[in-house]
Design an enzyme around this catalytic site. Structure first.
Site, PDB file in Angstrom:
ATOM      1  N   LYS A  65       0.979  -1.020   0.114  1.00  0.00           N
ATOM      2  CA  LYS A  65      -0.132  -0.454  -0.078  1.00  0.00           C
ATOM      3  C   LYS A  65       0.636   1.442  -0.371  1.00  0.00           C
ATOM      4  O   LYS A  65       0.055   2.337  -0.845  1.00  0.00           O
ATOM      5  CB  LYS A  65      -1.206  -0.262   0.664  1.00  0.00           C
ATOM      6  CG  LYS A  65      -1.994  -1.303   1.325  1.00  0.00           C
ATOM      7  CD  LYS A  65      -3.402  -0.648   2.621  1.00  0.00           C
ATOM      8  CE  LYS A  65      -3.757  -1.923   2.369  1.00  0.00           C
ATOM      9  NZ  LYS A  65      -4.390  -1.864   3.584  1.00  0.00           N
ATOM     10  N   ASP A  99      -9.919   1.925   2.622  1.00  0.00           N
ATOM     11  CA  ASP A  99     -10.178   2.151   4.098  1.00  0.00           C
ATOM     12  C   ASP A  99     -10.968   2.861   4.997  1.00  0.00           C
ATOM     13  O   ASP A  99     -11.406   2.346   5.747  1.00  0.00           O
ATOM     14  CB  ASP A  99      -8.709   1.511   4.785  1.00  0.00           C
ATOM     15  CG  ASP A  99      -8.054   0.101   3.897  1.00  0.00           C
ATOM     16  OD1 ASP A  99      -8.898  -0.460   3.266  1.00  0.00           O
ATOM     17  OD2 ASP A  99      -7.195   0.143   3.631  1.00  0.00           O
TER      18      ASP A  99
END
Length: 271
Positions: A65, A99
């Protein structure tokens, strides 16, 4: 047929294929979603290769990420968080982070708004970054508590650009919990195989507390069992996984996926 995928290392445990393929099937879309093991060193080639092959989009998981930030054109929020978990190819290579939205929607889906609420967030890792930025931006007052308070302070100072945030160690958790409305565990404590572990026990909780554990394997963690014992509201991590996936689905396809179908697919697989 259009392909989508999740890249990670390891990645075989990912529930994203189960969830997205159930959504594609329910909507009658000629699409498939697969998991691909990709090391950080090969991430640039993998993302550009997916673009060249005509993929509709990608998800990224640990440990890719942060690395993706230098490969994609990140959204403002992804840049602030310092991590990308969703890549879209419609106009170049755009990177997003869903997220935090996943966490916010998991709370909202249980009737919990965050504006004006006191949130105690356990952990200062990647998931905590996304959640802290999102909730602070949405008007929550966030305290980041971490075993090493220095990490919590460093993250809090970054998040303070978008909202009200403080930092703490774990030494005065009971007093912190007394003052908070929502407790979120963003650490891996309680995740399989360490299912007997928890940072917070029922004697530290109050019955008006909302306890949200982002761990989804097992679905009923020790923390959530302690919450129920205290009479507090318990929310498991499945819905954060589902809602962050649903947000990615919208970015790629412009369509709203059937969240209930995605949730059912994940819960059945976890059983």
């Amino acid at each position: 047929m259009q392909l989508f995928g999740v890249l990670g290392d390891p990645v075989s445990h990912s529930l994203s294929p189960v969830m997205h393929n159930a959504a594609f099937k329910a909507l009658g879309m000629d699409c498939e979603y697969h998991a691909f093991r990709v090391s950080p060193d090969n991430l640039h080639d993998a993302i550009h290769g997916a673009l060249a092959l005509g993929f509709g989009g990608l998800n990224l998981t640990i440990p890719l990420k942060e690395k993706a930030l230098g490969i994609v054109e990140p959204s403002e929020l992804a840049k602030q968080i310092g991590a990308v978990n969703t890549v879209d190819f419609k106009k170049g290579i755009k990177g997003y982070n869903t997220d935090g939205i996943g966490a916010k929607m998991a709370l909202a889906g249980n009737g919990i708004g965050v504006k004006g609420k006191n949130v105690l967030l356990l952990g200062a890792g990647g998931a905590a970054r996304a959640i802290a930025f999102q909730l602070a931006k949405d008007g929550a007052s966030v305290i980041i508590a971490n075993r090493t308070s220095g990490r919590a302070e460093a993250l809090a100072s970054e998040v303070s650009k978008v909202g009200c945030v403080g930092a703490s160690g774990f030494e005065d958790l009971k007093a912190r919990i007394r003052e908070c409305d929502i407790l979120i565990n963003s650490t891996s404590v309680g995740m399989s195989p360490g299912t007997s572990e928890t940072i917070v026990t029922s004697d530290m909780m109050h019955k008006d507390l909302v306890v949200f554990d982002i761990v989804y394997n097992p679905m009923s963690t020790r923390l959530l069992r302690e919450a129920k014992k205290a009479g507090a509201k318990a929310i498991d991590g499945v819905m954060m996984l589902v809602y962050q996936g649903a947000e990615a689905f919208k970015i790629w396809t412009g369509r709203t996926p059937p969240v209930d179908v995605m949730e059912k697919a994940v819960r059945e697989r976890l059983k």
